[in-house]
Design an enzyme around this catalytic site. Structure first.
Site, PDB file in Angstrom:
ATOM      1  N   LYS A  35     -21.020 -36.153 -49.916  1.00 51.30           N
ATOM      2  CA  LYS A  35     -20.766 -34.735 -50.205  1.00 51.30           C
ATOM      3  C   LYS A  35     -20.504 -34.524 -51.695  1.00 51.30           C
ATOM      4  O   LYS A  35     -21.045 -33.592 -52.297  1.00 51.30           O
ATOM      5  CB  LYS A  35     -19.590 -34.251 -49.346  1.00 51.30           C
ATOM      6  CG  LYS A  35     -19.168 -32.811 -49.592  1.00 51.30           C
ATOM      7  CD  LYS A  35     -18.420 -32.241 -48.411  1.00 51.30           C
ATOM      8  CE  LYS A  35     -17.011 -32.792 -48.244  1.00 51.30           C
ATOM      9  NZ  LYS A  35     -16.039 -32.353 -49.261  1.00 51.30           N
ATOM     10  N   SER A  36     -19.674 -35.366 -52.286  1.00 51.43           N
ATOM     11  CA  SER A  36     -19.334 -35.208 -53.710  1.00 51.43           C
ATOM     12  C   SER A  36     -20.593 -35.314 -54.575  1.00 51.43           C
ATOM     13  O   SER A  36     -20.797 -34.516 -55.499  1.00 51.43           O
ATOM     14  CB  SER A  36     -18.350 -36.300 -54.139  1.00 51.43           C
ATOM     15  OG  SER A  36     -17.121 -36.124 -53.492  1.00 51.43           O
ATOM     16  N   ARG A  40     -22.753 -32.308 -56.882  1.00 48.31           N
ATOM     17  CA  ARG A  40     -22.996 -32.524 -58.318  1.00 48.31           C
ATOM     18  C   ARG A  40     -24.480 -32.583 -58.633  1.00 48.31           C
ATOM     19  O   ARG A  40     -24.916 -32.126 -59.690  1.00 48.31           O
ATOM     20  CB  ARG A  40     -22.282 -33.806 -58.766  1.00 48.31           C
ATOM     21  CG  ARG A  40     -20.740 -33.609 -58.834  1.00 48.31           C
ATOM     22  CD  ARG A  40     -20.024 -34.931 -58.765  1.00 48.31           C
ATOM     23  NE  ARG A  40     -18.588 -34.835 -59.005  1.00 48.31           N
ATOM     24  CZ  ARG A  40     -17.674 -34.525 -58.074  1.00 48.31           C
ATOM     25  NH1 ARG A  40     -18.036 -34.235 -56.835  1.00 48.31           N
ATOM     26  NH2 ARG A  40     -16.390 -34.483 -58.383  1.00 48.31           N
ATOM     27  N   GLY A 108     -13.578 -26.699 -51.297  1.00 48.93           N
ATOM     28  CA  GLY A 108     -12.773 -26.787 -52.514  1.00 48.93           C
ATOM     29  C   GLY A 108     -13.587 -27.333 -53.673  1.00 48.93           C
ATOM     30  O   GLY A 108     -13.499 -26.843 -54.809  1.00 48.93           O
ATOM     31  N   ASP A 333      -9.401 -38.519 -48.702  1.00 48.87           N
ATOM     32  CA  ASP A 333      -9.851 -37.769 -47.521  1.00 48.87           C
ATOM     33  C   ASP A 333      -9.761 -38.592 -46.233  1.00 48.87           C
ATOM     34  O   ASP A 333     -10.091 -38.089 -45.151  1.00 48.87           O
ATOM     35  CB  ASP A 333     -11.299 -37.296 -47.710  1.00 48.87           C
ATOM     36  CG  ASP A 333     -11.414 -36.293 -48.853  1.00 48.87           C
ATOM     37  OD1 ASP A 333     -10.388 -35.653 -49.190  1.00 48.87           O
ATOM     38  OD2 ASP A 333     -12.523 -36.146 -49.408  1.00 48.87           O
ATOM     39  N   ARG A 364      -2.857 -31.331 -44.363  1.00 51.59           N
ATOM     40  CA  ARG A 364      -3.288 -32.496 -43.573  1.00 51.59           C
ATOM     41  C   ARG A 364      -2.144 -33.418 -43.186  1.00 51.59           C
ATOM     42  O   ARG A 364      -2.284 -34.199 -42.247  1.00 51.59           O
ATOM     43  CB  ARG A 364      -4.348 -33.297 -44.345  1.00 51.59           C
ATOM     44  CG  ARG A 364      -5.701 -32.697 -44.230  1.00 51.59           C
ATOM     45  CD  ARG A 364      -6.802 -33.582 -44.789  1.00 51.59           C
ATOM     46  NE  ARG A 364      -8.042 -32.824 -44.703  1.00 51.59           N
ATOM     47  CZ  ARG A 364      -9.096 -33.017 -45.460  1.00 51.59           C
ATOM     48  NH1 ARG A 364      -9.080 -33.967 -46.380  1.00 51.59           N
ATOM     49  NH2 ARG A 364     -10.174 -32.286 -45.299  1.00 51.59           N
TER      50      ARG A 364
HETATM   51  O1  S3P Z   1     -14.476 -34.160 -56.539  1.00 54.41           O
HETATM   52  C1  S3P Z   1     -14.789 -34.221 -55.328  1.00 54.41           C
HETATM   53  O2  S3P Z   1     -15.969 -34.206 -54.943  1.00 54.41           O
HETATM   54  C2  S3P Z   1     -13.695 -34.312 -54.346  1.00 54.41           C
HETATM   55  C3  S3P Z   1     -12.422 -34.603 -54.753  1.00 54.41           C
HETATM   56  C4  S3P Z   1     -11.264 -34.689 -53.853  1.00 54.41           C
HETATM   57  O3  S3P Z   1     -10.464 -33.524 -54.045  1.00 54.41           O
HETATM   58  P1  S3P Z   1      -9.324 -33.411 -55.179  1.00 54.41           P
HETATM   59  O4  S3P Z   1      -9.969 -33.421 -56.488  1.00 54.41           O
HETATM   60  O5  S3P Z   1      -8.652 -32.096 -54.888  1.00 54.41           O
HETATM   61  O6  S3P Z   1      -8.416 -34.596 -54.944  1.00 54.41           O
HETATM   62  C5  S3P Z   1     -11.672 -34.784 -52.392  1.00 54.41           C
HETATM   63  O7  S3P Z   1     -10.565 -34.528 -51.565  1.00 54.41           O
HETATM   64  C6  S3P Z   1     -12.810 -33.857 -52.038  1.00 54.41           C
HETATM   65  O8  S3P Z   1     -13.229 -34.040 -50.712  1.00 54.41           O
HETATM   66  C7  S3P Z   1     -14.018 -34.102 -52.917  1.00 54.41           C
HETATM   67  C1  PEP Z   2     -10.922 -32.115 -49.186  1.00 56.62           C
HETATM   68  C2  PEP Z   2     -12.203 -32.066 -48.841  1.00 56.62           C
HETATM   69  O1  PEP Z   2     -13.153 -31.252 -49.388  1.00 56.62           O
HETATM   70  P1  PEP Z   2     -13.060 -29.986 -50.350  1.00 56.62           P
HETATM   71  O2  PEP Z   2     -11.839 -30.160 -51.223  1.00 56.62           O
HETATM   72  O3  PEP Z   2     -14.327 -29.996 -51.123  1.00 56.62           O
HETATM   73  O4  PEP Z   2     -12.956 -28.772 -49.484  1.00 56.62           O
HETATM   74  C3  PEP Z   2     -12.734 -32.989 -47.798  1.00 56.62           C
HETATM   75  O5  PEP Z   2     -13.961 -33.010 -47.621  1.00 56.62           O
HETATM   76  O6  PEP Z   2     -11.979 -33.696 -47.108  1.00 56.62           O
END
Ligand code: S3P
Ligand code: PEP
Length: 456
Positions: A35-36, A40, A108, A333, A364
């Site tokens: 996903k990350s 990007r 997020g 996560d 969580r």
């Molecule tokens: O940079 C990213 O892709 C992510 C960073 C993390 O969040 P935080 O930056 O709030 O720790 C993670 O929890 C999220 O699922 C994906």
């Molecule tokens: C925290 C997560 O994602 P995001 O912050 O992108 O909503 C996640 O996928 O567990």
């Protein structure tokens, strides 16, 4: 964090139930793309000159929101086939003002990284999201990005909806992260792409480095200095980003669910192929091994520049584990599914330093305690630590779990239900599609039946 009564979703809630399968989970499978990296790839593609071809893109709802936002900001984003996408970018500083509000859904990462992108462009945009995302803190990006010259207006307390007036001539930032967050780091670096001069980010604890790696891949100059557990990252502003192919590895955060299920369900031995093994993402696998898990990585190789491997998990007994706080960013996560694994272990488990879990898609920490309690497992929160004391016997199960619009709580509860004495029900499985479309079908395929299904 969220109020289930205010869930907005196109379809009605989808209660799901998981029952212990007749036999273990076996075979080989591949989970969806990271996903990350998927977010990007679309964003850097939109900023690069030329056509970026992406394979293995996660077609989950969070990433599809980012694809739509990149279109709204003027990039041409096309789907060529399953996981195969092409983005024609506009060059640094070339994004256009969107005609409408950008709705980032449940994501997020999408919201915070795009706030960074917009901050560096002379455009006006409004970001919003679903009830879960609208409850999550945005001040963590508004504060540093304001210093670059961008202006933000939000609801009290810095929540979405958020109006952003980007800076015509953004200043480069020099910022020390107050929380270990790859999203905040990435937002600052994305704004820094549009600024003249060097942007510097100091992180006291290293967080996932996909932004830094992909910036280099697209031709930017990024220097990284290691400092204790942390890092200092410097980016030269206004580079010419050139389109580059991206192959997205399978997401270790998604692989965590079938692998954990295989460790917990008797008779299982399951291989997940091509899993991303970036060391800033693999804290869960380290921890499971410390618990005595039979987890073997084979066929390590580079796929599209990323280290990947096949991971085989075989059922066996687990023991309690003490996870240090400094490991949290590399498995941030994965705590809900780790807590489920610890519920089957013998001995005490303590996971330290979990403050950030309170501001994810749900709280969580609270949701994990409630998930366990509903299924006969007592867990305590002491400060920011989560503690379980267990005797190695499977949890009773039989609980009804409220998922609070949180995909990871939903999947963790369902994995618990595959191995507990009685079935486990979740109130809503729809949000699983944000990160892991096809989760139930994949798990059912490995189990050779339908242990996960809708509630009749
Ligand atoms: O940079 C990213 O892709 C992510 C960073 C993390 O969040 P935080 O930056 O709030 O720790 C993670 O929890 C999220 O699922 C994906
Ligand atoms: C925290 C997560 O994602 P995001 O912050 O992108 O909503 C996640 O996928 O567990």
């Amino acid at each position: 964090m969220s109020n289930p009564a205010s869930v907005e979703h196109a379809s009605p809630a989808l209660p799901l139930r998981a029952t212990r399968p007749a036999r273990g989970l076996t075979g080989r499978l591949r989970v969806a793309g990271d996903k990350s990296i998927s977010h990007r790839a679309l964003m850097f593609g939109a900023l690069a000159v030329g056509r970026t071809e992406i394979t293995g893109l996660l077609e989950g709802e969070d990433v599809l929101r980012t694809a739509a936002a990149m279109r709204a900001l003027g990039a041409t984003v096309e789907r060529l086939g399953e996981g195969h996408w092409q983005v024609a970018g506009r060059g640094i500083g070339g994004l256009l003002e969107p005609a409408d509000v950008l709705d980032m859904g449940n994501s997020g990462t999408g919201a915070r990284l795009i706030a960074g992108l917009i901050a560096g462009h002379p455009i006006f945009a409004v970001l919003t999201g679903d009830a879960s995302l609208r409850s999550r803190p945005m001040k963590r990006v508004m504060d540093p990005l304001s210093a670059s010259g961008a202006r933000f207006t939000s609801r009290t307390g810095g929540r979405l909806p958020l109006a952003i007036e980007g800076a015509a001539e953004p200043l480069p930032l020099d910022y020390r992260l107050p929380v270990a967050s790859a999203q905040v780091k990435s937002a600052v670096l994305l704004a820094g792409l549009c600024a003249r001069g060097t942007t510097r980010v100091e992180e006291p604890e290293a967080t996932r480095d996909h932004t830094e790696n992909m910036l280099r891949h697209f031709g930017a100059t990024v220097r990284v200095e290691h400092q204790g557990h942390g890092r200092i990252i410097e980016l030269e502003g206004q580079p010419e980003l050139t389109a580059a192919p991206v192959h997205v590895p399978a997401d270790p955060s998604s692989a965590a669910f079938p692998l954990a299920a295989a460790l917990l369900v008797p008779g299982s031995s399951l291989t997940v192929e091509g899993v991303g093994l970036n060391p800033l993402r693999t804290g869960l696998f380290t921890t499971l091994r410390e618990m005595g898990a039979d987890l073997v990585v084979t066929n390590e190789r580079l796929e599209g520049g990323e280290l990947v491997g096949d991971i085989t998990a075989t059922h066996g007994p687990l023991r309690g584990v003490d996870v240090p706080g400094e490991r949290a960013p590399s498995m941030i996560d994965e705590y809900p599914i780790l807590a489920v694994a610890a519920a089957f272990a013998s001995g005490t488990s303590r996971f330290r330093g979990l403050k950030e879990l309170r501001v994810k898609e749900s709280d969580r920490l609270a949701a994990t305690v409630a998930l366990l309690a509903a299924n006969g497992v007592t867990a305590e929160v002491e400060g920011d630590d989560l503690i379980l004391r267990r005797d190695g016997r499977p949890p009773a199960g039989g609980g009804f779990v409220t998922t609070h619009m949180d995909h990871r709580i939903a999947m963790s509860a369902l994995v618990l239900g595959l191995a507990s004495e009685a079935p486990v029900t979740v109130d809503d499985g729809r949000f699983i599609d944000t990160s892991f479309p096809g989760f139930a079908a994949l798990m059912n395929g490995a189990a050779g039946g339908s242990p996960i299904g809708p509630v009749e």
